[in-house]
Design a protein around this motif. Structure first.
Motif, mmCIF file in Angstrom:
data_model
loop_
_atom_site.group_PDB
_atom_site.id
_atom_site.type_symbol
_atom_site.label_atom_id
_atom_site.label_comp_id
_atom_site.label_asym_id
_atom_site.label_seq_id
_atom_site.Cartn_x
_atom_site.Cartn_y
_atom_site.Cartn_z
ATOM 1 N N ALA A 58 0.830 -1.356 -0.119
ATOM 2 C CA ALA A 58 -0.078 0.125 0.089
ATOM 3 C C ALA A 58 0.862 1.402 -0.065
ATOM 4 O O ALA A 58 0.559 2.214 -0.676
ATOM 5 C CB ALA A 58 -0.891 0.094 1.124
ATOM 6 N N LEU A 59 1.813 1.178 0.719
ATOM 7 C CA LEU A 59 2.791 2.326 0.818
ATOM 8 C C LEU A 59 3.251 2.929 -0.512
ATOM 9 O O LEU A 59 3.591 3.780 -0.666
ATOM 10 C CB LEU A 59 3.837 2.199 2.023
ATOM 11 C CG LEU A 59 4.636 3.463 2.396
ATOM 12 C CD1 LEU A 59 3.887 4.660 2.624
ATOM 13 C CD2 LEU A 59 5.867 2.963 3.362
ATOM 14 N N LEU A 60 4.012 1.535 -1.232
ATOM 15 C CA LEU A 60 4.516 1.626 -2.430
ATOM 16 C C LEU A 60 3.493 2.227 -3.493
ATOM 17 O O LEU A 60 3.919 3.157 -4.086
ATOM 18 C CB LEU A 60 5.212 0.649 -3.122
ATOM 19 C CG LEU A 60 6.271 -0.053 -2.485
ATOM 20 C CD1 LEU A 60 6.484 -1.359 -2.791
ATOM 21 C CD2 LEU A 60 7.392 0.834 -3.062
ATOM 22 N N LEU A 61 2.396 1.933 -3.478
ATOM 23 C CA LEU A 61 1.428 2.320 -4.470
ATOM 24 C C LEU A 61 0.840 3.750 -4.169
ATOM 25 O O LEU A 61 0.737 4.402 -5.061
ATOM 26 C CB LEU A 61 0.421 1.135 -4.581
ATOM 27 C CG LEU A 61 0.749 -0.017 -5.136
ATOM 28 C CD1 LEU A 61 -0.399 -0.990 -5.136
ATOM 29 C CD2 LEU A 61 1.307 -0.106 -6.491
ATOM 30 N N ILE A 62 0.603 4.009 -3.000
ATOM 31 C CA ILE A 62 0.156 5.326 -2.386
ATOM 32 C C ILE A 62 1.266 6.501 -2.807
ATOM 33 O O ILE A 62 0.884 7.413 -3.312
ATOM 34 C CB ILE A 62 -0.360 5.128 -1.069
ATOM 35 C CG1 ILE A 62 -1.647 4.316 -0.761
ATOM 36 C CG2 ILE A 62 -0.725 6.587 -0.552
ATOM 37 C CD1 ILE A 62 -1.945 4.124 0.307
ATOM 38 N N THR A 63 2.486 5.982 -2.372
ATOM 39 C CA THR A 63 3.436 6.969 -2.605
ATOM 40 C C THR A 63 3.653 7.458 -3.986
ATOM 41 O O THR A 63 3.754 8.557 -4.443
ATOM 42 C CB THR A 63 4.675 6.413 -1.927
ATOM 43 O OG1 THR A 63 4.567 6.138 -0.608
ATOM 44 C CG2 THR A 63 5.974 7.481 -2.196
ATOM 45 N N GLY A 64 3.556 6.240 -4.877
ATOM 46 C CA GLY A 64 3.705 6.501 -6.311
ATOM 47 C C GLY A 64 2.525 7.468 -6.865
ATOM 48 O O GLY A 64 2.703 8.338 -7.370
ATOM 49 N N LEU A 65 1.398 7.134 -6.361
ATOM 50 C CA LEU A 65 0.217 7.773 -6.771
ATOM 51 C C LEU A 65 0.268 9.251 -6.042
ATOM 52 O O LEU A 65 0.182 10.419 -6.998
ATOM 53 C CB LEU A 65 -1.334 7.293 -6.373
ATOM 54 C CG LEU A 65 -1.488 6.244 -7.142
ATOM 55 C CD1 LEU A 65 -2.665 5.397 -6.176
ATOM 56 C CD2 LEU A 65 -2.162 6.439 -8.230
ATOM 57 N N VAL A 66 0.753 9.531 -4.912
ATOM 58 C CA VAL A 66 0.899 10.795 -4.532
ATOM 59 C C VAL A 66 1.984 11.801 -5.137
ATOM 60 O O VAL A 66 1.794 12.846 -5.623
ATOM 61 C CB VAL A 66 1.233 10.940 -3.041
ATOM 62 C CG1 VAL A 66 1.607 12.380 -2.401
ATOM 63 C CG2 VAL A 66 -0.124 10.384 -2.356
#
Length: 168
Positions: free
Chosen positions: A48-56
């Motif tokens: 989740a952190l990887l994907l959310i950071t990418g999105l942000v």
């Protein structure tokens, strides 16, 4: 606008910008390196952190690019927003392979520390790969491609060294 291909010739390819993929891979490596394993579901949290950071970071890049390109120019329209959003999308895409590495790590028998190192290795390899593809497609020589790959390997190794030093 696409150019029609002449008989017997392939249509000219539009140049592709790989900077977002290289940047996103480096970002993903940084996320993995800086993440601990607290919580009841550390792998799910890391994915989740990887994907959310990418999105942000993608959203921040889209906003910054739109704001920076539009200062003193005409108002924004949906077509321009979509163009910039698609141009920056590789930042998000680059988070996917390390996230997949984390997700499949139990199938490989990896513990939490092994999972983090596996995801970091995938992110660094991806970064080197995208950088090498970018310079090669830009017409660079094999020597320059190797130099670009080595430079990106060095960036990745700095992140690896930081993880090894700061998390142990």
């Amino acid at each position: 606008m696409k150019t029609a291909a002449r008989p017997g010739r392939a249509a000219p390819q539009r140049p592709r910008d790989y900077s977002g993929a290289v940047y996103g891979s480096l970002l993903a490596a940084s996320v993995v390196a800086g993440t601990g394993t607290p919580g009841p579901y550390p792998r799910v949290q890391l994915v989740a952190l990887l994907l959310i950071t990418g999105l942000v970071f993608w959203a921040a890049h889209v906003y910054a690019r739109l704001a920076g390109e539009r200062l003193g120019e005409q108002p924004l329209n949906g077509r321009e927003v979509r163009r910039v959003a698609l141009h920056e999308w590789p930042i998000v895409q680059a988070a996917v392979p390390p996230a997949v590495a984390v997700a499949i790590s139990p199938l490989l028998g990896l513990g939490l520390e092994g999972t983090a190192w596996f995801a970091l290795a995938v992110a660094v390899a991806e970064q080197i790969g995208w950088a090498s593809v970018a310079v090669r497609r830009a017409g660079a020589s094999l020597r320059l491609t190797v130099v670009a790959g080595a430079g990106n390997l060095l960036l990745g190794l700095i992140i690896v060294a930081a993880k090894a030093t700061l998390t142990h």
